[in-house]
Design a protein around this motif. Structure first.
Motif, PDB file in Angstrom:
ATOM      1  N   SER A  78       1.831   1.647   2.614  1.00 22.30           N
ATOM      2  CA  SER A  78       1.804   1.346   1.175  1.00 22.30           C
ATOM      3  C   SER A  78       0.623   2.018   0.462  1.00 22.30           C
ATOM      4  N   PHE A  79      -0.431   2.325   1.194  1.00 23.22           N
ATOM      5  CA  PHE A  79      -1.590   2.979   0.580  1.00 23.22           C
ATOM      6  C   PHE A  79      -1.325   4.450   0.282  1.00 23.22           C
ATOM      7  N   PHE A  80      -0.304   5.012   0.903  1.00 20.13           N
ATOM      8  CA  PHE A  80       0.034   6.418   0.695  1.00 20.13           C
ATOM      9  C   PHE A  80       1.289   6.598  -0.151  1.00 20.13           C
ATOM     10  N   ALA A  81       1.994   5.507  -0.370  1.00 18.59           N
ATOM     11  CA  ALA A  81       3.251   5.573  -1.133  1.00 18.59           C
ATOM     12  C   ALA A  81       2.970   5.434  -2.621  1.00 18.59           C
ATOM     13  N   ARG A  82       3.798   6.041  -3.392  1.00 23.81           N
ATOM     14  CA  ARG A  82       3.686   5.901  -4.845  1.00 23.81           C
ATOM     15  C   ARG A  82       4.782   4.959  -5.331  1.00 23.81           C
ATOM     16  N   ALA A  83       4.800   3.791  -4.745  1.00 24.27           N
ATOM     17  CA  ALA A  83       5.803   2.791  -5.087  1.00 24.27           C
ATOM     18  C   ALA A  83       5.203   1.796  -6.070  1.00 24.27           C
ATOM     19  N   PRO A  84       5.951   1.408  -7.077  1.00 23.20           N
ATOM     20  CA  PRO A  84       5.459   0.424  -8.033  1.00 23.20           C
ATOM     21  C   PRO A  84       5.100  -0.886  -7.316  1.00 23.20           C
ATOM     22  N   HIS A  85       3.882  -1.320  -7.502  1.00 23.16           N
ATOM     23  CA  HIS A  85       3.384  -2.559  -6.888  1.00 23.16           C
ATOM     24  C   HIS A  85       3.501  -2.519  -5.373  1.00 23.16           C
ATOM     25  N   GLY A  86       3.489  -1.327  -4.808  1.00 20.04           N
ATOM     26  CA  GLY A  86       3.716  -1.151  -3.377  1.00 20.04           C
ATOM     27  C   GLY A  86       2.714  -1.869  -2.505  1.00 20.04           C
ATOM     28  N   ARG A  87       1.433  -1.708  -2.811  1.00 18.38           N
ATOM     29  CA  ARG A  87       0.406  -2.362  -1.991  1.00 18.38           C
ATOM     30  C   ARG A  87       0.487  -3.877  -2.115  1.00 18.38           C
ATOM     31  N   THR A  88       0.718  -4.350  -3.325  1.00 14.92           N
ATOM     32  CA  THR A  88       0.794  -5.798  -3.543  1.00 14.92           C
ATOM     33  C   THR A  88       1.957  -6.396  -2.772  1.00 14.92           C
ATOM     34  N   LEU A  89       3.118  -5.778  -2.870  1.00 10.51           N
ATOM     35  CA  LEU A  89       4.287  -6.301  -2.158  1.00 10.51           C
ATOM     36  C   LEU A  89       4.103  -6.207  -0.643  1.00 10.51           C
ATOM     37  N   ALA A  90       3.503  -5.136  -0.166  1.00  6.92           N
ATOM     38  CA  ALA A  90       3.249  -5.013   1.273  1.00  6.92           C
ATOM     39  C   ALA A  90       2.264  -6.079   1.741  1.00  6.92           C
ATOM     40  N   LEU A  91       1.263  -6.363   0.931  1.00  5.68           N
ATOM     41  CA  LEU A  91       0.301  -7.415   1.274  1.00  5.68           C
ATOM     42  C   LEU A  91       0.981  -8.785   1.293  1.00  5.68           C
ATOM     43  N   VAL A  92       1.889  -9.022   0.362  1.00  2.00           N
ATOM     44  CA  VAL A  92       2.653 -10.284   0.347  1.00  2.00           C
ATOM     45  C   VAL A  92       3.509 -10.376   1.610  1.00  2.00           C
ATOM     46  N   VAL A  93       4.117  -9.263   2.019  1.00  2.00           N
ATOM     47  CA  VAL A  93       4.918  -9.251   3.253  1.00  2.00           C
ATOM     48  C   VAL A  93       4.039  -9.616   4.450  1.00  2.00           C
ATOM     49  N   VAL A  94       2.838  -9.059   4.523  1.00  2.00           N
ATOM     50  CA  VAL A  94       1.928  -9.386   5.630  1.00  2.00           C
ATOM     51  C   VAL A  94       1.553 -10.866   5.577  1.00  2.00           C
ATOM     52  N   GLY A  95       1.262 -11.375   4.393  1.00  2.00           N
ATOM     53  CA  GLY A  95       0.909 -12.788   4.252  1.00  2.00           C
ATOM     54  C   GLY A  95       2.053 -13.710   4.642  1.00  2.00           C
ATOM     55  N   LEU A  96       3.268 -13.381   4.197  1.00  2.00           N
ATOM     56  CA  LEU A  96       4.433 -14.194   4.555  1.00  2.00           C
ATOM     57  C   LEU A  96       4.723 -14.115   6.054  1.00  2.00           C
ATOM     58  N   THR A  97       4.457 -12.961   6.646  1.00  2.00           N
ATOM     59  CA  THR A  97       4.636 -12.808   8.097  1.00  2.00           C
ATOM     60  C   THR A  97       3.643 -13.691   8.842  1.00  2.00           C
ATOM     61  N   ALA A  98       2.391 -13.696   8.406  1.00  2.00           N
ATOM     62  CA  ALA A  98       1.379 -14.558   9.035  1.00  2.00           C
ATOM     63  C   ALA A  98       1.760 -16.028   8.883  1.00  2.00           C
ATOM     64  N   LEU A  99       2.217 -16.398   7.701  1.00  2.00           N
ATOM     65  CA  LEU A  99       2.657 -17.773   7.473  1.00  2.00           C
ATOM     66  C   LEU A  99       3.847 -18.111   8.365  1.00  2.00           C
ATOM     67  N   GLN A 100       4.749 -17.164   8.542  1.00  2.00           N
ATOM     68  CA  GLN A 100       5.929 -17.387   9.383  1.00  2.00           C
ATOM     69  C   GLN A 100       5.522 -17.654  10.832  1.00  2.00           C
TER      70      GLN A 100
END
Length: 159
Positions: A78-100
């Motif tokens: 996500s740090f290399f992608a030019r995706a809208p809100h890419g880093r934020t969404l990837a960080l949310v995915v990591v957080g939800l994975t940890a919670l899971q």
């Protein structure tokens, strides 16, 4: 690569749902046929008590090892992608994975955590799918300095 990792996470979460249901369905058939599930059956070193137990094992291994690695790689990409809100969404995915993982481990002492484990899986899938769709369609601002981020999305308003 960002979109690929987002879809891999969606596929991995769908796989999780499939194998856990397969495993529990096999457990139900085994118990109906006279099988007894107790601590001895769970810890036996012989052949598995029923073939679908593989679904339970795959669920644990995939959830504890594979998905967390994919989520971390997704965050790095996500740090290399030019995706809208890419880093934020990837960080949310990591957080939800940890919670899971936390919720999954909590099932051993608090079975009620299973309710939240299922709901969180849906949130994880949805967030990864949203990341994929936003990167694919280019919705939202990308980075400061880009033409898309210098204009407000309302008609005729520039920042």
């Amino acid at each position: 690569m960002y979109r690929v990792f987002a879809m891999i996470i969606c596929a991995a979460v769908a796989f999780q749902a499939a194998v856990i249901v397969w495993g529990f369905a096999g457990l139900g058939v085994w118990v109906e046929g006279g099988g007894v599930l107790d601590k001895a059956a769970m810890e036996s070193e012989g052949p598995p008590p029923f073939p679908e137990v593989m679904g339970l094992m795959l669920h644990g291994q995939n959830g504890m090892m594979v998905i967390p690695i994919i989520a971390l790689l997704f965050l790095i990409v996500s740090f290399f992608a030019r995706a809208p809100h890419g880093r934020t969404l990837a960080l949310v995915v990591v957080g939800l994975t940890a919670l899971q993982i936390f919720l999954g481990l909590s099932l051993h002492s608090a079975p009620i955590a299973g309710l939240f484990h299922g709901i969180n899986a849906l949130l994880l899938f949805s967030t990864a799918l949203l990341a994929f769709l936003m990167a694919r369609t280019g919705l939202g601002p990308r980075h400061r300095g880009d033409e898309a981020s210098t204009q407000d999305h309302r008609v005729g308003v520039e920042v």
